[in-house]
Design an enzyme around this catalytic site. Structure first.
Site, mmCIF file in Angstrom:
data_model
loop_
_atom_site.group_PDB
_atom_site.id
_atom_site.type_symbol
_atom_site.label_atom_id
_atom_site.label_comp_id
_atom_site.label_asym_id
_atom_site.label_seq_id
_atom_site.Cartn_x
_atom_site.Cartn_y
_atom_site.Cartn_z
ATOM 1 N N ASP A 246 1.064 -1.106 -0.330
ATOM 2 C CA ASP A 246 -0.062 -0.103 0.358
ATOM 3 C C ASP A 246 1.154 1.499 0.434
ATOM 4 O O ASP A 246 1.912 1.479 0.929
ATOM 5 C CB ASP A 246 -1.005 -0.354 1.592
ATOM 6 C CG ASP A 246 -2.050 0.627 0.523
ATOM 7 O OD1 ASP A 246 -2.444 1.596 0.402
ATOM 8 O OD2 ASP A 246 -2.708 0.819 2.243
ATOM 9 N N ARG A 623 -8.199 17.184 -0.999
ATOM 10 C CA ARG A 623 -9.389 16.768 -0.060
ATOM 11 C C ARG A 623 -10.398 16.624 0.490
ATOM 12 O O ARG A 623 -11.542 17.002 1.448
ATOM 13 C CB ARG A 623 -8.428 17.188 1.490
ATOM 14 C CG ARG A 623 -7.130 16.983 1.744
ATOM 15 C CD ARG A 623 -6.707 15.274 2.107
ATOM 16 N NE ARG A 623 -6.378 14.560 0.509
ATOM 17 C CZ ARG A 623 -6.433 13.851 -0.168
ATOM 18 N NH1 ARG A 623 -7.024 13.039 1.277
ATOM 19 N NH2 ARG A 623 -6.028 13.280 -1.263
#
Length: 750
Positions: A246, A623
């Site tokens: 990851d 975001r």
């Protein structure tokens, strides 16, 4: 708990288990929730696979589902799978969710961080390279203490060469997979006059002598083990039939080398990451690892996840248009089936104080319209930027929390500076005096401090008074007496200054004459530049007050504000801390050249640094789910002086069709909603403070008479020569400050 080295059942039992898993996977209900690209990333189980997962595209779901799919099909048992994450929290979440998907336990998985996995390997095989299997893993404080001992034995003056700086150099070498014997010749010339490798070798020998390792050693020793003992490497290559990684864009060189060795076995390596979100180069991450994946692993399949489930169309369009200016990237364009939503709002503002006020007013209006404060965030490039927002929020009673760091007045360097001011204002403040008595170092150690405490208690006097009485006695050592005499003399001078000078001038004198600011400027640790920026902002904060007492009362009130008592609060953090988070509404202040992109990143890393800064801007924008607000100011106060600024180059790179531009009246030629015209910016005159000079009036901009080759003068950067002109931006090679981009109105002919 099952043995992680147990590969599972065998014989008929294994066959029956495989048949059962295959039957379960035939329906594969967990695949129904995936889009086509996510599904492809999950079912591509043969050979190397790179999953380029854009922001908000379901990366975690893909990684977990792929792991569950391997288990459900019976392609491997848990002990035959290595899954590497970057945080323990992510590892725990992955373990739990995999178990939920397969309807059973995933015990036996090799699942954890790089450091955790390497620690387990070394506990089992470390003796092969002379490492005690019961080794201790040192924390940062123990590392520093050990290195200080090594430096003392080598007669290194730590005042001149701080141990923290050398530790940063050593950690950087370890992140690059370089032991003391592999550091290229000349690489150690950057620190300690060529003795850094010598001390690195001594530090490693000390760690071995006490059966200890630091975090960098876990990867380094594991690499050494694999390279020196091919049988150990071959065992793990056979054991792990599938490797999943990851956040691959955040891997450093040592982690990359470790993974490449392991993947040479079965070849079933799947890395998930996003080259556009590689923002940790300053701590060793190497974006080149992900960019050369296809070269490192021939025949690799690249799957792009571009469908975003987080943000609106305009936010994605603006962010994609910005990041497209980077050259070092694979290339992908995020899209969404959600509505276009509101355009990204871009606002030009007169100064930093107005920026904080307008953002606070906007947040109050949003809250009045039932927007939850928990879904609002302010993301800043530098930690020092939080100060103005914190003070504004306290004054208007907007609850806030600082995420991933301390509030401004809680930071070490600010507490130290405040302690100096407390002693000036109140000589009997023993706690403050003790805090800074040997900061920076003045030869006043624990023994001298104990003598002062004994006298103070015996006579019932403040610690500073006891110090005054001891400087002419033989109770203290000569270095302590000299250091104490110098400090007391400084305090006397500062108190005299405080009778007539404003607070900002006092603190400038304190930071300069005490050597405290110089200590951080000369510091080699990664956080030293940020601490200098915070101290600069601290001076700015004092410019708003008439006396030290008034300011110290204000600090007490600000510190009394409890972040934990509010059920709702605005999140305030740096862009780096925001990675992995998301909010309905995001504010991105301070988009000005030198602040964002940050000048230090450009000076130290050039074009590579610029591209990482642009990736940081991309992370900040993505975001936001529903609204993104970007702002830049024409003036900012630094060290009690107002300095003019020009908008960040990133402002120019935002595509017009996704942006709503607003500029304050008269600023850069804008008139309210008329906006900001990139090719016709009005001239902005520099003033010592905005109140001292009228704001620029609207009008027709006069053509500049400055030409390439002209000598000019700038009030901040001094004399220089014009090397390039872009409309009203000048590229100037300054005699002392180097090459800078400035507005032509900020300079005058030399």
């Amino acid at each position: 708990m099952s043995d992680p080295f147990d590969l599972g059942q065998s014989g008929a039992g294994q066959d029956r288990a495989s048949d059962g898993r295959a039957a379960f996977a035939a329906d594969a209900p967990y695949l129904d929730a995936l889009n086509d690209e996510q599904r492809l990333a999950v079912v591509a189980l043969e050979g190397p696979v790179l999953v380029l997962a854009g922001a908000g595209t379901g990366k975690t779901r893909v990684l977990i589902t792929r792991l569950a799919h391997i288990l459900a099909l019976g392609r491997a048992f848990p002990g035959q799978i290595l899954a590497v994450t970057f945080t323990n929290k992510a590892a725990r979440e992955m373990f739990d969710r995999v178990g939920d998907l397969i309807g059973g336990s995933a015990d036996g998985l090799w699942l954890g961080t790089f450091h955790a996995i390497c620690s387990r390997i070394l506990r089992r095989h470390g003796e092969r390279i002379g490492l005690d299997p019961g080794f201790t893993i040192l924390d940062s404080d123990d590392q520093l203490r050990t290195l200080k001992q090594v430096m003392a034995e080598a007669n290194i003056d730590e005042k001149r060469w701080p141990a923290r700086g050398l530790l940063a150099v050593i950690q950087r070498w370890k992140d690059q997979g370089l032991g003391p014997d592999k550091v290229p010749a000349g690489r150690d010339a950057e620190y300690l006059q060529g003795r850094a490798v010598e001390l690195y070798r001594a530090y490693q020998a000390r760690l071995k002598a006490v059966s200890a390792v630091d975090f960098g050693d876990l990867l380094l020793h594991c690499l050494t083990l694999f390279l020196a003992h091919e049988d150990v490497l071959a065992d793990f290559q056979r054991r792990w039939r599938y490797i999943l990684v990851d956040e691959y864009q955040d891997a450093n060189v040592a982690q990359y080398l470790w993974l490449r060795l392991l993947a040479q076995g079965g070849g079933n390596l799947c890395c998930v990451g996003d080259d556009d979100q590689s923002i940790y180069g300053w701590r060793g991450a190497e974006v080149g690892n992900i960019l050369r994946f296809e070269k490192d692993f021939p025949g690799a399949q690249v799957v792009r996840l571009e469908r975003n489930y987080r943000s609106t169309g305009h936010i994605l369009g603006a962010a994609s248009g910005l990041i497209a200016n980077n050259e070092g990237r694979f290339g992908k364009t995020l899209w969404t089936e959600a509505e276009a939503g509101a355009r990204v709002k871009l606002r030009g503002i007169w100064d930093g104080e107005e920026e904080a006020r307008l953002i606070a007013e906007e947040i109050e209006a949003l809250h009045a319209h039932k927007h939850n404060l928990n879904e609002i965030a302010i993301l800043v490039r530098a930690g020092a930027q939080t100060r103005e927002f914190e003070e504004r929020f306290v004054s208007v009673a907007i609850p806030y929390r600082v995420v991933g760091g301390l509030r401004f007045y809680e930071r070490q360097e600010i507490r130290d500076a405040v302690a100096y001011l407390r002693v000036i204002n109140q000589p009997g403040d023993d706690l403050a005096f003790e805090r800074i008595i040997n900061l920076p170092r003045r030869g006043i150690g624990a023994t001298s401090l104990r003598v002062m405490h004994q006298l103070a208690r015996a006579r019932g006097i403040p610690l500073a008074t006891a110090a005054e009485q001891l400087v002419d006695s033989d109770e203290l050592s000569s270095p302590a007496r000299n250091g104490l005499k110098g400090l007391l003399g400084l305090f006397a001078a500062w108190r005299a200054l405080a009778e007539a000078a404003p607070p900002a001038e006092i603190v400038e004198a304190v930071l300069d004459q005490s050597g405290y600011l110089r200590m951080w400027r000369n510091g080699k640790s990664a956080d030293a530049p940020g601490r200098v920026e915070n101290l600069n902002e601290f001076v700015t904060a004092l410019a708003e007050f008439d006396s030290l007492g008034e300011f110290l009362d204000h600090v007490s009130l600000v510190m009394e504000h409890d972040q934990s008592t509010e059920s709702e609060a605005v999140s305030l953090m740096t862009l780096h801390a925001a990675k992995g988070l998301e909010f309905d509404i995001v504010f991105l202040p301070g988009w000005e050249e030198g602040l964002f992109p940050h000048q230090r990143a450009l000076d130290e890393n050039g074009h590579k640094g610029l591209e990482e800064e642009r990736r940081l801007a991309y992370v900040g924008m993505t975001r936001g789910r529903k609204q993104v607000h970007i702002s830049y100011a024409a003036n900012r106060r630094l060290f009690n002086q107002w300095q003019s600024a020009i908008p960040s180059r990133f402002v120019d790179e935002l595509p017009d069709e996704h942006v709503e531009r607003h500029t304050s009246l008269g600023l850069y030629g804008g008139a309210g909603a008329a906006g900001f015209q990139r090719t016709a910016r009005a001239k902005v005159r520099r003033a010592k403070r905005p109140g001292d000079a009228a704001k620029p009036a609207e009008g027709v901009e006069q053509a500049s008479t400055i030409q390439v080759g002209d000598r000019v003068f700038h009030q901040k950067f001094g004399y220089g020569k014009v090397t390039d002109i872009d409309v009203d931006k000048l590229e100037i090679a300054f005699d002392k400050a180097g090459s800078k981009k400035v507005m032509d109105s900020f300079v005058e002919p030399a």
